[in-house]
Design a protein around this motif. Structure first.
Motif, PDB file in Angstrom:
ATOM      1  N   LYS A 255      41.701  46.220  34.541  1.00  0.00           N
ATOM      2  CA  LYS A 255      43.136  46.510  34.449  1.00  0.00           C
ATOM      3  C   LYS A 255      43.882  45.174  34.408  1.00  0.00           C
ATOM      4  CE  LYS A 255      42.885  48.646  38.353  1.00  0.00           C
ATOM      5  NZ  LYS A 255      43.288  49.269  39.603  1.00  0.00           N
ATOM      6  N   GLU A 256      45.181  45.248  34.183  1.00  0.00           N
ATOM      7  CA  GLU A 256      45.966  44.008  34.138  1.00  0.00           C
ATOM      8  C   GLU A 256      45.920  43.244  35.450  1.00  0.00           C
ATOM      9  OE1 GLU A 256      50.028  44.270  32.876  1.00  0.00           O
ATOM     10  OE2 GLU A 256      49.355  44.776  30.843  1.00  0.00           O
ATOM     11  N   ASP A 257      45.788  43.998  36.562  1.00  0.00           N
ATOM     12  CA  ASP A 257      45.770  43.333  37.873  1.00  0.00           C
ATOM     13  C   ASP A 257      44.395  42.770  38.238  1.00  0.00           C
ATOM     14  OD1 ASP A 257      44.200  45.484  38.610  1.00  0.00           O
ATOM     15  OD2 ASP A 257      45.713  46.440  39.867  1.00  0.00           O
ATOM     16  N   GLY A 258      43.419  42.875  37.319  1.00  0.00           N
ATOM     17  CA  GLY A 258      42.105  42.274  37.560  1.00  0.00           C
ATOM     18  C   GLY A 258      41.091  43.233  38.151  1.00  0.00           C
ATOM     19  N   GLY A 259      41.528  44.421  38.569  1.00  0.00           N
ATOM     20  CA  GLY A 259      40.589  45.419  39.088  1.00  0.00           C
ATOM     21  C   GLY A 259      39.861  46.116  37.949  1.00  0.00           C
ATOM     22  N   VAL A 260      38.700  46.711  38.250  1.00  0.00           N
ATOM     23  CA  VAL A 260      37.951  47.426  37.202  1.00  0.00           C
ATOM     24  C   VAL A 260      38.624  48.767  36.934  1.00  0.00           C
ATOM     25  CG1 VAL A 260      35.729  48.449  36.585  1.00  0.00           C
ATOM     26  CG2 VAL A 260      35.788  46.299  37.863  1.00  0.00           C
ATOM     27  N   LEU A 261      38.754  49.103  35.659  1.00  0.00           N
ATOM     28  CA  LEU A 261      39.382  50.356  35.233  1.00  0.00           C
ATOM     29  C   LEU A 261      38.375  51.507  35.358  1.00  0.00           C
ATOM     30  CD1 LEU A 261      41.834  51.688  33.754  1.00  0.00           C
ATOM     31  CD2 LEU A 261      40.672  51.112  31.608  1.00  0.00           C
ATOM     32  N   VAL A 262      38.754  52.560  36.076  1.00  0.00           N
ATOM     33  CA  VAL A 262      37.853  53.722  36.221  1.00  0.00           C
ATOM     34  C   VAL A 262      38.637  55.021  36.010  1.00  0.00           C
ATOM     35  CG1 VAL A 262      36.294  52.606  37.877  1.00  0.00           C
ATOM     36  CG2 VAL A 262      38.258  53.914  38.729  1.00  0.00           C
ATOM     37  N   ASP A 263      37.872  56.122  35.798  1.00  0.00           N
ATOM     38  CA  ASP A 263      38.513  57.438  35.733  1.00  0.00           C
ATOM     39  C   ASP A 263      38.386  58.134  37.099  1.00  0.00           C
ATOM     40  OD1 ASP A 263      35.938  58.405  35.957  1.00  0.00           O
ATOM     41  OD2 ASP A 263      35.764  59.032  33.868  1.00  0.00           O
ATOM     42  N   ASP A 264      38.663  59.419  37.153  1.00  0.00           N
ATOM     43  CA  ASP A 264      38.640  60.135  38.440  1.00  0.00           C
ATOM     44  C   ASP A 264      37.247  60.173  39.072  1.00  0.00           C
ATOM     45  OD1 ASP A 264      41.272  60.635  38.189  1.00  0.00           O
ATOM     46  OD2 ASP A 264      41.086  62.768  37.663  1.00  0.00           O
ATOM     47  N   PHE A 265      36.207  59.971  38.253  1.00  0.00           N
ATOM     48  CA  PHE A 265      34.829  60.013  38.765  1.00  0.00           C
ATOM     49  C   PHE A 265      34.276  58.611  39.028  1.00  0.00           C
ATOM     50  CE2 PHE A 265      35.511  63.895  36.346  1.00  0.00           C
ATOM     51  CZ  PHE A 265      35.166  64.843  37.298  1.00  0.00           C
ATOM     52  N   MET A 266      35.152  57.619  39.003  1.00  0.00           N
ATOM     53  CA  MET A 266      34.779  56.215  39.226  1.00  0.00           C
ATOM     54  C   MET A 266      33.962  55.640  38.071  1.00  0.00           C
ATOM     55  SD  MET A 266      36.284  55.644  42.047  1.00  0.00           S
ATOM     56  CE  MET A 266      37.294  56.973  42.709  1.00  0.00           C
ATOM     57  N   SER A 267      33.954  56.351  36.928  1.00  0.00           N
ATOM     58  CA  SER A 267      33.250  55.834  35.742  1.00  0.00           C
ATOM     59  C   SER A 267      34.081  54.746  35.084  1.00  0.00           C
ATOM     60  CB  SER A 267      33.070  56.937  34.700  1.00  0.00           C
ATOM     61  OG  SER A 267      32.306  57.969  35.219  1.00  0.00           O
ATOM     62  N   THR A 268      33.426  53.679  34.687  1.00  0.00           N
ATOM     63  CA  THR A 268      34.128  52.626  33.952  1.00  0.00           C
ATOM     64  C   THR A 268      34.171  53.010  32.470  1.00  0.00           C
ATOM     65  OG1 THR A 268      32.151  51.362  33.406  1.00  0.00           O
ATOM     66  CG2 THR A 268      33.136  50.930  35.563  1.00  0.00           C
ATOM     67  N   THR A 269      34.676  52.108  31.659  1.00  0.00           N
ATOM     68  CA  THR A 269      34.746  52.380  30.222  1.00  0.00           C
ATOM     69  C   THR A 269      33.363  52.287  29.572  1.00  0.00           C
ATOM     70  OG1 THR A 269      35.333  50.065  29.975  1.00  0.00           O
ATOM     71  CG2 THR A 269      37.140  51.666  29.878  1.00  0.00           C
TER      72      THR A 269
END
Ligand code: FAD
Length: 318
Positions: A255-269
């Motif tokens: 994400k822009e803030d440096g955290g990893v982007l995930v969905d509701d199931f904690m899956s990344t892209t």
């Protein structure tokens, strides 16, 4: 070097990683946790944790973490000390690289927390990988009979400096304050014949040329003048509050803030890769939140690996 195949590899053994491992192990998935140092994560350094449900209010973070770790191990988790320095998530099998070996898994979980920091010393970013390192176990052998500097006073810095004493001719240990009087690990380090301790001293700059690091500039708090020191390696161990994502390369979206982007199931892209805990840079960084992330990811992984249409809850044992 050994290559180990498993169902799930979890990078980071904090509350997020241990909770995830507890659930995946109980779901009969072969699970490995890789942790660079159980003493340096956010929970491990918490003096007292009074708000984790169900445990005594005077428990230390380190004690709570040990309970979590032991519980996961009790259900079959293979817990290993190893610093992950790279991953390859392009294929169906996810590959994780450490100095101790290579791990291949059908599901990868990143749970390395947010105790990282951006490169902040002058020259640190410029010479990263060319003399500047964050991993003595990975890079120490390159510095046989050479002079190196270790910067930082935390447990990780002390342990990594000890690793370097086996290779380097001199390890210059630079700390901005004095170690505590009862710090036995610091005393043991300073007593090594090839360690020179620069206490109450700040690293001002790392300098070098195209070939890499040539030296550093130091300034002692009680002296006006700074001084130069010839070293070929600089190992930096300072804690901060930035998600630790350096080992991901550019393979997982952030994400822009440096955290990893995930969905509701904690899956990344990236399919087959999950991210849990503080590495997501959530606004509410709490142990219970990290543990909850771990549970969610584990159930999603069980569904993914066993091609289940729905999530199977852990407490149904028919
Ligand atoms: C000073 C302090 C006090 C806090 N007090 C509280 C509190 O009272 N109550 C509360 O609920 N929360 C508290 N928190 C927050 C809580 O500790 C965190 O939210 C929680 O620990 C996050 O868990 P995590 O598993 O994501 O990361 P961490 O606990 O940071 O664990 C990450 C793990 O990953 C490992 N790691 C990192 N990089 C690598 C790598 N490259 N290879 C292998 N392993 C790696 C680290 O060694 C570490 O063990 C506090 C945090 C701090 C810093």
């Amino acid at each position: 070097m050994e290559t180990i195949e498993t169902d799930v590899v979890i990078v980071g053994g904090g509350p997020a990683g241990c909770s995830c491992a507890l659930y995946t192990s109980r779901a009969d998935l072969k699970t490995v946790i890789l942790d660079k140092n159980p003493a340096v994560g956010a929970l491990a350094i918490t003096h007292q944790i009074a708000n984790y449900p169900g445990v005594p209010t005077d428990i230390s973070g380190d004690e709570l973490l040990k309970l979590m770790r032991d519980q996961a191990i009790q259900y079959g988790t293979d817990y290993r000390r190893a610093q992950v320095f790279g991953i390859d998530v392009t294929g169906e099998w996810k590959t994780v690289f450490t100095p101790e070996g290579t791990f291949k898994a059908r599901a990868l979980v990143v749970a390395s927390g947010a105790m990282g920091r951006p490169a902040s010393f002058k020259g640190e970013a410029e010479f990263l990988g060319r003399g500047v390192s964050y991993c003595a176990t990975c890079d120490g052998a390159f510095y046989k009979n050479r002079e190196v500097a270790v910067v930082g006073i935390n447990k990780e810095a002390i342990e990594e400096a000890q690793v370097l004493t086996k290779f380097a001719s001199t390890v210059h240990w630079i700390t901005s304050s004095d170690p505590k009087d009862d710090d036995q690990h610091a005393k043991a380090l300073i007593s090594q014949s090839n360690v020179k301790h620069w206490s109450r001293t700040r690293l001002m700059q790392i300098q070098g040329n195209e070939a890499g690091v040539e030296g550093i500039t130091l300034k002692n708090r009680s002296q006006e003048e700074s001084q130069s020191l010839s070293v070929e390696g600089v190992f930096v161990y300072m804690s901060g509050s930035k998600p630790i994502t350096d080992f991901l390369g550019d393979q997982i979206a952030l994400k822009e803030d440096g955290g990893v982007l995930v969905d509701d199931f904690m899956s990344t892209t990236s399919e087959g890769v999950w991210a849990i805990g503080d590495i997501r840079n959530t606004p509410f960084k709490q142990a219970v939140v990290a543990a909850s992330d771990g549970c969610i990811a584990a159930m999603a992984i069980d569904r993914f690996l066993n091609s289940r249409k729905s999530i199977r809850v852990d407490w149904v044992h028919s």
